[in-house]
Design an enzyme around this catalytic site. Structure first.
Site, PDB file in Angstrom:
ATOM      1  N   ASP A 292       0.861  -1.176   0.000  1.00 15.92           N
ATOM      2  CA  ASP A 292       0.000   0.000   0.000  1.00 15.92           C
ATOM      3  C   ASP A 292       0.908   1.241   0.000  1.00 15.92           C
ATOM      4  O   ASP A 292       2.093   1.147   0.331  1.00 15.92           O
ATOM      5  CB  ASP A 292      -0.879  -0.014   1.255  1.00 15.92           C
TER       6      ASP A 292
ATOM      7  N   ASP B  71      -0.376   5.193   0.683  1.00 10.89           N
ATOM      8  CA  ASP B  71      -0.735   6.239   1.656  1.00 10.89           C
ATOM      9  C   ASP B  71      -0.843   5.652   3.059  1.00 10.89           C
ATOM     10  O   ASP B  71      -1.669   4.770   3.311  1.00 10.89           O
ATOM     11  CB  ASP B  71      -2.069   6.888   1.266  1.00 10.89           C
TER      12      ASP B  71
ATOM     13  N   THR C 203      -2.298   1.032  -4.707  1.00  8.33           N
ATOM     14  CA  THR C 203      -2.805   2.226  -4.042  1.00  8.33           C
ATOM     15  C   THR C 203      -4.087   2.704  -4.684  1.00  8.33           C
ATOM     16  O   THR C 203      -4.294   2.540  -5.890  1.00  8.33           O
ATOM     17  CB  THR C 203      -1.750   3.352  -4.095  1.00  8.33           C
TER      18      THR C 203
ATOM     19  N   LYS D  42     -10.351  -0.659  -3.234  1.00  9.28           N
ATOM     20  CA  LYS D  42     -10.380  -1.204  -1.876  1.00  9.28           C
ATOM     21  C   LYS D  42     -11.651  -0.718  -1.164  1.00  9.28           C
ATOM     22  O   LYS D  42     -12.043   0.421  -1.343  1.00  9.28           O
ATOM     23  CB  LYS D  42      -9.143  -0.744  -1.097  1.00  9.28           C
TER      24      LYS D  42
ATOM     25  N   ASP E 294      -1.910  -0.357   6.121  1.00  9.49           N
ATOM     26  CA  ASP E 294      -2.041   0.412   7.362  1.00  9.49           C
ATOM     27  C   ASP E 294      -3.482   0.630   7.776  1.00  9.49           C
ATOM     28  O   ASP E 294      -3.731   1.149   8.861  1.00  9.49           O
ATOM     29  CB  ASP E 294      -1.375   1.789   7.205  1.00  9.49           C
TER      30      ASP E 294
END
Length: 219
Positions: A13, A15, A113, A145, A170
């Site tokens: 990922d 960000d 991403t 996502k 995250d």
């Protein structure tokens, strides 16, 4: 890294995982609200972490609210965050070091991403060429996502099975995407909490994480 446990690839990922750009997004959201006389909150901003950008645009349109369409909102957000990241890329602790170690180890890596290509480009420009063999961005998938499509796409483009990959995430949204694709997930929560899961291993930071550590978490 022991061959018997070696992941086929590591799927990153961006960000909140590779870079800490969430504050850039949040600041741009508040600036957009100020420009149009809307209202916004930190809670609303955190609700968007990890989301597909068009879904975020729809949420902002409804809750800010704004006299702009979701696509227009996304473009305005991108204008703001691209300008910020071109001035400074806020790397997450340990991320570049782990990426460099994986490259040295010959491990295929993909970037997965929900940010769009024009935001990703200035970040990739600060990394060695070829750091990621595959880059999947939010403007190149049909379903973002938490749908598994982004991670399934990355594994397909790399020519590997998702179940043989470790994803680094995250957010809960990102973990759900990777997990539902079949990946083992190394969860490193940052701005938002991440729930436990059968295919999830939690770390507080990427500082000190090695390729061998990723092999050890592979289910």
């Amino acid at each position: 890294m022991a061959d018997a446990r070696r992941p086929a690839a590591v799927l990153w990922d961006m960000d909140g995982t590779l870079v800490d750009t969430e504050p850039y997004w949040i600041a741009t959201e508040f600036a957009l609200a100020d420009e149009y006389g809307g209202t916004w909150s930190h809670e609303h901003a955190l609700h968007l972490v990890g989301n597909d950008l068009l879904e975020s645009g729809r949420y902002i349109q409804q809750h800010m609210p704004l006299p702009l369409g979701p696509e227009e909102i996304v473009e305005r957000l991108l204008d703001g965050v691209v300008a910020k990241v071109e001035q400074a890329v806020p790397w997450r602790p340990g991320a570049r070091e782990l990426l460099a170690a994986l490259i040295d180890d010959g491990m295929p890596c993909a970037l997965v991403t929900m940010s769009y290509e024009r935001f990703v480009a200035p970040i990739l420009a600060q990394l060695p060429p070829g750091s990621f063999q595959v880059v999947v961005t939010g403007d190149r998938v049909t379903r973002g996502k938490p749908h598994p499509e982004p991670y399934l796409s990355a594994a397909r483009l790399l020519g590997v099975a998702p179940g043989d990959c470790v994803a680094i995430e995250d957010s809960e949204t990102g973990c759900r995407s990777a997990e539902s694709a079949g990946c083992t997930v190394l969860a490193v929560p940052h701005h938002v909490p991440v729930d436990p899961g059968e295919r999830r291993v939690r770390r507080e930071t990427l500082v000190g994480v090695t390729p061998a550590d990723l092999a050890a978490v592979l289910v």
